[in-house]
Design a protein around this motif. Structure first.
Motif, PDB file in Angstrom:
ATOM      1  N   ALA A 132      37.946  49.910  13.136  1.00  0.00           N
ATOM      2  CA  ALA A 132      37.710  51.010  13.880  1.00  0.00           C
ATOM      3  C   ALA A 132      37.979  52.629  13.650  1.00  0.00           C
ATOM      4  O   ALA A 132      37.499  53.387  14.264  1.00  0.00           O
ATOM      5  CB  ALA A 132      39.085  50.666  15.166  1.00  0.00           C
ATOM      6  N   ASP A 133      39.080  53.176  12.664  1.00  0.00           N
ATOM      7  CA  ASP A 133      39.137  54.451  12.748  1.00  0.00           C
ATOM      8  C   ASP A 133      38.166  55.245  11.741  1.00  0.00           C
ATOM      9  O   ASP A 133      37.340  55.941  12.612  1.00  0.00           O
ATOM     10  CB  ASP A 133      41.070  54.685  11.612  1.00  0.00           C
ATOM     11  N   LEU A 134      37.609  54.272  10.821  1.00  0.00           N
ATOM     12  CA  LEU A 134      36.102  54.761  10.378  1.00  0.00           C
ATOM     13  C   LEU A 134      34.894  54.741  11.402  1.00  0.00           C
ATOM     14  O   LEU A 134      34.371  55.841  11.169  1.00  0.00           O
ATOM     15  CB  LEU A 134      36.291  53.555   8.989  1.00  0.00           C
ATOM     16  N   LEU A 135      35.103  53.713  11.958  1.00  0.00           N
ATOM     17  CA  LEU A 135      34.005  53.676  12.794  1.00  0.00           C
ATOM     18  C   LEU A 135      33.720  54.956  14.043  1.00  0.00           C
ATOM     19  O   LEU A 135      32.776  55.665  14.609  1.00  0.00           O
ATOM     20  CB  LEU A 135      33.861  52.681  13.967  1.00  0.00           C
ATOM     21  N   ASN A 136      35.059  55.167  14.338  1.00  0.00           N
ATOM     22  CA  ASN A 136      35.242  56.032  15.498  1.00  0.00           C
ATOM     23  C   ASN A 136      34.655  57.686  14.389  1.00  0.00           C
ATOM     24  O   ASN A 136      34.744  58.773  15.446  1.00  0.00           O
ATOM     25  CB  ASN A 136      36.334  56.450  15.686  1.00  0.00           C
ATOM     26  N   ARG A 137      35.163  57.762  13.245  1.00  0.00           N
ATOM     27  CA  ARG A 137      35.106  58.799  12.648  1.00  0.00           C
ATOM     28  C   ARG A 137      33.674  59.789  12.564  1.00  0.00           C
ATOM     29  O   ARG A 137      33.136  60.488  12.135  1.00  0.00           O
ATOM     30  CB  ARG A 137      35.495  58.884  11.477  1.00  0.00           C
ATOM     31  N   ILE A 138      32.506  58.821  12.477  1.00  0.00           N
ATOM     32  CA  ILE A 138      31.118  58.444  12.266  1.00  0.00           C
ATOM     33  C   ILE A 138      30.334  59.360  13.296  1.00  0.00           C
ATOM     34  O   ILE A 138      30.032  58.005  14.567  1.00  0.00           O
ATOM     35  CB  ILE A 138      29.908  57.287  12.155  1.00  0.00           C
ATOM     36  N   PRO A 139      29.715  60.479  13.075  1.00  0.00           N
ATOM     37  CA  PRO A 139      28.714  61.228  14.230  1.00  0.00           C
ATOM     38  C   PRO A 139      28.149  60.111  14.648  1.00  0.00           C
ATOM     39  O   PRO A 139      26.816  58.851  14.059  1.00  0.00           O
ATOM     40  CB  PRO A 139      28.337  62.075  13.591  1.00  0.00           C
ATOM     41  N   VAL A 140      27.803  59.589  15.642  1.00  0.00           N
ATOM     42  CA  VAL A 140      26.517  59.087  16.518  1.00  0.00           C
ATOM     43  C   VAL A 140      25.540  59.985  17.252  1.00  0.00           C
ATOM     44  O   VAL A 140      26.369  60.239  18.247  1.00  0.00           O
ATOM     45  CB  VAL A 140      27.170  57.791  17.088  1.00  0.00           C
ATOM     46  N   PHE A 168      30.256  49.871  19.091  1.00  0.00           N
ATOM     47  CA  PHE A 168      29.843  50.151  17.702  1.00  0.00           C
ATOM     48  C   PHE A 168      31.451  50.121  17.025  1.00  0.00           C
ATOM     49  O   PHE A 168      31.745  49.982  15.520  1.00  0.00           O
ATOM     50  CB  PHE A 168      29.632  51.863  17.901  1.00  0.00           C
ATOM     51  N   ALA A 169      32.178  50.164  17.612  1.00  0.00           N
ATOM     52  CA  ALA A 169      33.655  50.102  17.358  1.00  0.00           C
ATOM     53  C   ALA A 169      34.490  49.145  17.472  1.00  0.00           C
ATOM     54  O   ALA A 169      36.026  49.255  16.926  1.00  0.00           O
ATOM     55  CB  ALA A 169      34.723  51.462  17.993  1.00  0.00           C
ATOM     56  N   THR A 170      34.024  48.092  17.790  1.00  0.00           N
ATOM     57  CA  THR A 170      35.093  46.814  17.953  1.00  0.00           C
ATOM     58  C   THR A 170      35.547  46.288  16.484  1.00  0.00           C
ATOM     59  O   THR A 170      34.634  45.524  16.261  1.00  0.00           O
ATOM     60  CB  THR A 170      34.149  46.207  18.856  1.00  0.00           C
ATOM     61  N   ASN A 171      35.874  46.897  15.692  1.00  0.00           N
ATOM     62  CA  ASN A 171      36.203  46.229  14.474  1.00  0.00           C
ATOM     63  C   ASN A 171      37.473  46.766  14.423  1.00  0.00           C
ATOM     64  O   ASN A 171      37.928  47.913  13.975  1.00  0.00           O
ATOM     65  CB  ASN A 171      35.166  46.898  13.688  1.00  0.00           C
ATOM     66  N   PRO A 172      38.673  45.209  14.344  1.00  0.00           N
ATOM     67  CA  PRO A 172      40.280  46.072  14.494  1.00  0.00           C
ATOM     68  C   PRO A 172      39.887  46.500  12.784  1.00  0.00           C
ATOM     69  O   PRO A 172      40.578  47.550  12.486  1.00  0.00           O
ATOM     70  CB  PRO A 172      41.106  44.799  14.616  1.00  0.00           C
ATOM     71  N   THR A 173      39.557  45.943  11.800  1.00  0.00           N
ATOM     72  CA  THR A 173      40.129  46.726  10.793  1.00  0.00           C
ATOM     73  C   THR A 173      39.122  48.299  10.243  1.00  0.00           C
ATOM     74  O   THR A 173      39.899  49.358   9.412  1.00  0.00           O
ATOM     75  CB  THR A 173      39.815  45.723   9.718  1.00  0.00           C
TER      76      THR A 173
END
Length: 322
Positions: free
Chosen positions: A291-299, A284-289
């Protein structure tokens, strides 16, 4: 003496779930029909009315159907059933018939879910000003979104057919699996991997990669074999979680879904603890650009049994005060 009631229906490719919403707003008389064992939708609906609704005068119907809702006649995507609004009006004698895409109804249910209906996979930092996205793996892959209306308050449900988009493999191993599956599927959609049938497709692709002859199976077999220690089937479940994580990442960024990503569906329910949440989050967070936004998103994982019913109840409450 009969009381007024409304029929709720959540119809997928495998099962059709019916219930009655009574005057107190309680969901009762839940019954599940096999789509394969019933030739038509109207036949199953009338059977439910005749066998389960004797104590109710049916004043409205709210139906969540697995397919694009573009008019009064809705063919189902993964079965031969057809939902015909005029046929239902004639059979029930009421004009109050709502037909929604199934994941439109599931998305609406998000506003009504309680904390004990949810399992946190990634806490993140939820924003009430941003959309929520819900995805469900079953016979197919459903995706819906709920967008807050900031000036007017409330929410707007967004229907999608995102499960039918082409899946983009993330590495050489996945590219090899897609090449193999393309021989029979031609166009490999996300739904061809993230669904019950997708588990079987991934099993067959894994067998191909190790030059092993696949055994005839259904999705439940793949999960059971993994539980029994089959290494290849463990790899299948790993692939499922990873591919689901990649697809969820695309949806999260497409909708800027800081309101949260919600996972549901019969496949996750049957996999239970065999669904590798850690593997899902890795991809889910494997996007270098981003990653910070994806780690902020609740799942979050939805534990509610039939969330579409909750969404249909919201629709009837808002439109009819039921």
């Amino acid at each position: 003496m009969q009381q007024n009631g409304s029929i709720l229906a959540d119809i997928g490719g495998t099962n059709a779930r019916f219930a009655v919403l009574d005057e107190a707003g309680e969901i009762k008389q839940v019954k599940i029909y096999s789509v394969r064992e019933n030739p038509t939708f109207i036949g199953a609906l009338l059977n439910f009315r005749d066998t389960q609704c004797q104590d109710y005068k049916i004043v409205a119907l709210a139906l969540a159907v697995a397919g694009p809702v573009l008019g009064d006649i809705v063919p189902f995507t993964n079965s031969d059933w057809v939902c015909d609004r005029q046929e239902i009006i004639k059979a029930f004698g009421t004009e109050t018939v709502f037909i929604l895409n199934d994941f439109e109804a599931v998305a609406v249910a998000l506003v009504d879910l309680k904390p004990d209906n949810l399992q946190i996979i990634q806490a993140g930092k939820k924003s009430d000003r941003h959309p929520m996205v819900i995805m469900g793996a079953g016979t197919g892959l459903g995706v819906g979104a709920l967008k807050p209306i900031l000036r007017a308050g409330g929410f707007e449900a967004i229907t999608t057919e995102a499960g039918h988009t082409r899946y983009a493999p993330a590495n050489e191993r996945e590219r090899n699996m897609i090449r193999f599956l393309s021989r029979s599927l031609n166009f490999v959609r996300a739904e061809d991997l993230i669904s019950g049938p997708g588990l079987v497709n991934l099993y067959q692709a894994n067998c191909h990669l190790v030059s092993e002859k696949p055994k005839p199976c259904v999705p439940a077999d793949v999960v059971q074999w993994a539980r029994e220690g089959d290494n290849l089937c463990h790899q299948v479940l790993d692939d499922f979680a990873a591919i689901f994580g990649s697809f969820a990442s695309q949806m999260a960024l497409s909708y800027n879904a800081i309101g949260g990503i919600y996972l549901t569906g019969g496949v996750l329910e049957k996999m239970d603890t065999e669904f590798d949440q850690k593997r899902f989050l890795e991809r889910f967070a494997t996007n270098p650009t981003m990653a910070d936004l994806l780690n902020r998103i609740p799942v979050l994982r939805v534990k509610s049994d039939i969330p579409a019913f909750a969404g249909l109840r919201v629709v009837l409450k808002e439109t009819m005060g039921l």
